[in-house]
Scaffold this motif. Structure first.
Motif, PDB file in Angstrom:
ATOM      1  N   VAL A  98       0.880  -1.170   0.000  1.00  0.00           N
ATOM      2  CA  VAL A  98       0.000   0.000   0.000  1.00  0.00           C
ATOM      3  C   VAL A  98       0.913   1.215   0.000  1.00  0.00           C
ATOM      4  O   VAL A  98       1.644   1.452   0.968  1.00  0.00           O
ATOM      5  N   ARG A  99       0.882   1.987  -1.072  1.00  0.00           N
ATOM      6  CA  ARG A  99       1.823   3.104  -1.190  1.00  0.00           C
ATOM      7  C   ARG A  99       1.373   4.347  -0.432  1.00  0.00           C
ATOM      8  O   ARG A  99       2.196   5.081   0.107  1.00  0.00           O
ATOM      9  N   ALA A 100       0.081   4.600  -0.419  1.00  0.00           N
ATOM     10  CA  ALA A 100      -0.390   5.825   0.231  1.00  0.00           C
ATOM     11  C   ALA A 100      -1.885   5.730   0.500  1.00  0.00           C
ATOM     12  O   ALA A 100      -2.620   5.075  -0.234  1.00  0.00           O
ATOM     13  N   VAL A 101      -2.315   6.411   1.568  1.00  0.00           N
ATOM     14  CA  VAL A 101      -3.737   6.609   1.860  1.00  0.00           C
ATOM     15  C   VAL A 101      -3.949   8.107   2.027  1.00  0.00           C
ATOM     16  O   VAL A 101      -3.267   8.755   2.825  1.00  0.00           O
ATOM     17  N   ASP A 102      -4.857   8.668   1.259  1.00  0.00           N
ATOM     18  CA  ASP A 102      -5.164  10.101   1.318  1.00  0.00           C
ATOM     19  C   ASP A 102      -6.612  10.249   1.779  1.00  0.00           C
ATOM     20  O   ASP A 102      -7.547  10.147   0.983  1.00  0.00           O
TER      21      ASP A 102
END
Length: 473
Positions: A98-102
């Motif tokens: 998971v690279r990013a959560v915005d």
């Protein structure tokens, strides 16, 4: 370049442990239904998009086909190589970050090898919902979901995988990396490359990452299993539920009584909430999400079901009062495929039609099959809310599967439907696509394939067939 030289270059790129041959490669070479087994030069396991790009460049220079593979859970052998041992299988399983959560933009950026259930859990831990939900969610991957434009049980509310993706990262057949990981809901700057790659089954490039939409977690959910006299009444109930719940209606499934009996017989620990279900009855599985609270969800559901019972659209209903009971209802639905796997050879169809035409289609096609193949037994279930049926049947001994599928698919085509609602074309339905797509559509698809993959090395033999001279499209 010789085979030995290419393998040496691939090992230098990925490391020896990630270039599998012989027995180590065997688990990647058979499709999920275990009816197609291919051979491969090697199975490659890159760890990031840069390694994918380098591998694809090496294969392009050597003229070696590439077969992308996610969780290998597909129904149409789209991720299985042919028997020539000329291709490499490109497994994205190691690319599972998971690279990013915005949260302010309600997006999550994940790599293609992320298992769907892991993405759902990552979203939930962040206080959000990722709504794509499939029976294979514990093993299928996001890359495969996007490559096949997966559907599942909540398409009615949230749409297919295509509607849930905002941006992609893709490695082209030339080994370039297209960085389209933009979390934009509006971007009107030319051709939509994202939608071109989604649903292309790895024939135009390799999806390596995606920006996906997230949604608020519902404050309450209720699930109801409802016995209905037939499909016409199920359709009436669907319309009543849409009017009563609006966007809160997240799923509406139907299952024939025969499917339910198969599940209970195959898995005795599972129980039907209805003591006696008529042979020609159906079950509807309805799920409601509510933005207020449990009591509000319960009251809305009870009001709709009471009206349906009064009008004869429903025979009986059982409403979940806990998460465990809701899961048990869904487990009944999701066990149908496993129950059918224990029966004699099942002829499967993944079709879609306008929901309004489904009752007449099932009645008339059941009759046509019974006349043409005496002794045939129907096992139909699916997503009535979005017009997708898994129109399966158990044929009599000696019946031709090809003839059965031709009868069903011809009738689907005549009714303005699709022969593949959510499973794709892969290897299994290439000839069907040739039969039912128009000449103009096929020509446009071939032009796109030739423009993006002029060597014809990306997942050959899938979706589009070779031409009369044996040249890949």
């Amino acid at each position: 370049m010789t085979r030995a030289a290419l393998l040496a270059d691939l090992i230098a790129c990925l490391g020896e442990s990630n270039v599998l041959t012989g027995e180590d490669a065997a688990p990647y070479l058979t499709d999920w239904r275990r009816t197609v087994t291919g051979r491969a030069l090697a199975v490659l396991r890159p760890g990031d998009s840069g390694e994918v790009a380098r591998v694809v460049r090496l294969c392009a220079a050597a003229g070696v086909p590439v077969v992308p593979q996610g969780g290998n859970t597909g129904q149409v052998a789209a991720a299985t190589p042919d028997a020539s041992a000329s291709a490499v299988v490109l497994s994205l399983a190691r690319m599972n970050r998971v690279r990013a959560v915005d949260l302010d933009n309600d997006t999550i950026t994940v790599e293609a090898g992320c298992v769907l259930q892991a993405v759902q859990e990552a979203a939930r831990q962040a206080g959000r919902l990722f709504p794509l939900s499939l029976g294979a969610q514990g093993s299928c991957t996001i890359g495969g979901n996007l490559a096949t434009n997966a559907g599942g049980t909540q398409v009615l509310r949230y749409g297919n995988a295509r509607e849930l993706a905002l941006g992609l990262e893709v490695v082209t057949p030339q080994g370039e990396i297209w960085d389209g990981l933009r979390g934009l809901r509006k971007d009107n700057t030319g051709y939509d490359l994202r939608d071109l790659y989604i649903g292309s089954e790895g024939t135009l490039g390799v999806i390596t990452a995606a920006v996906l939409k997230l949604f608020p977690l519902p404050r309450a959910q209720r699930t109801a299993l409802i016995a209905v006299p037939g499909l016409p009444q199920a359709l009436q109930l669907l319309q009543r539920a849409r009017a009563g719940f609006g966007a809160g209606l997240t799923a509406f499934e139907v299952m024939s009584a025969a499917c339910m009996r198969d599940v209970v017989q195959a898995f005795p620990l599972q129980r039907m909430p209805f003591a006696d279900l008529p042979g020609d009855a159906w079950c509807a599985l309805l799920e409601v999400s509510d933005s207020e609270d449990e009591q509000h969800a319960q009251e809305r559901l009870e009001a709709v079901l009471a009206a349906a019972l009064e009008e004869g659209e429903a025979l009986d209903a059982a409403v979940s009062v806990s998460g465990a009971q809701s899961a048990a209802f869904w487990h009944l639905r999701e066990s149908i495929t496993l129950a059918l796997a224990q029966a004699r050879a099942c002829v499967k169809h993944d079709i879609s039609l306008p929901a309004s035409r489904i009752p007449d289609f099932v009645q008339s096609t059941d009759a046509a099959l019974a006349a043409a193949f005496p002794g045939v037994a129907m096992r139909v279930f699916g997503h009535l809310g979005d017009g997708n049926l898994h129109y399966n049947l158990l044929p009599p001994e000696g019946a031709s599967q090809t003839d059965i599928q031709r009868l069903v698919h011809d009738r689907v085509h005549q009714a303005g439907g699709s022969i593949s609602a959510e499973q794709g074309i892969g290897q299994r339905r290439v000839q069907d696509l040739q039969r039912y797509k128009s000449v103009v559509e096929l020509d446009l698809m071939r032009r796109i394939k030739r423009a993006l993959d002029p060597q014809g090395l990306m997942n050959p033999g899938k979706v589009l067939s070779a031409d009369s001279d044996g040249v890949l499209p």
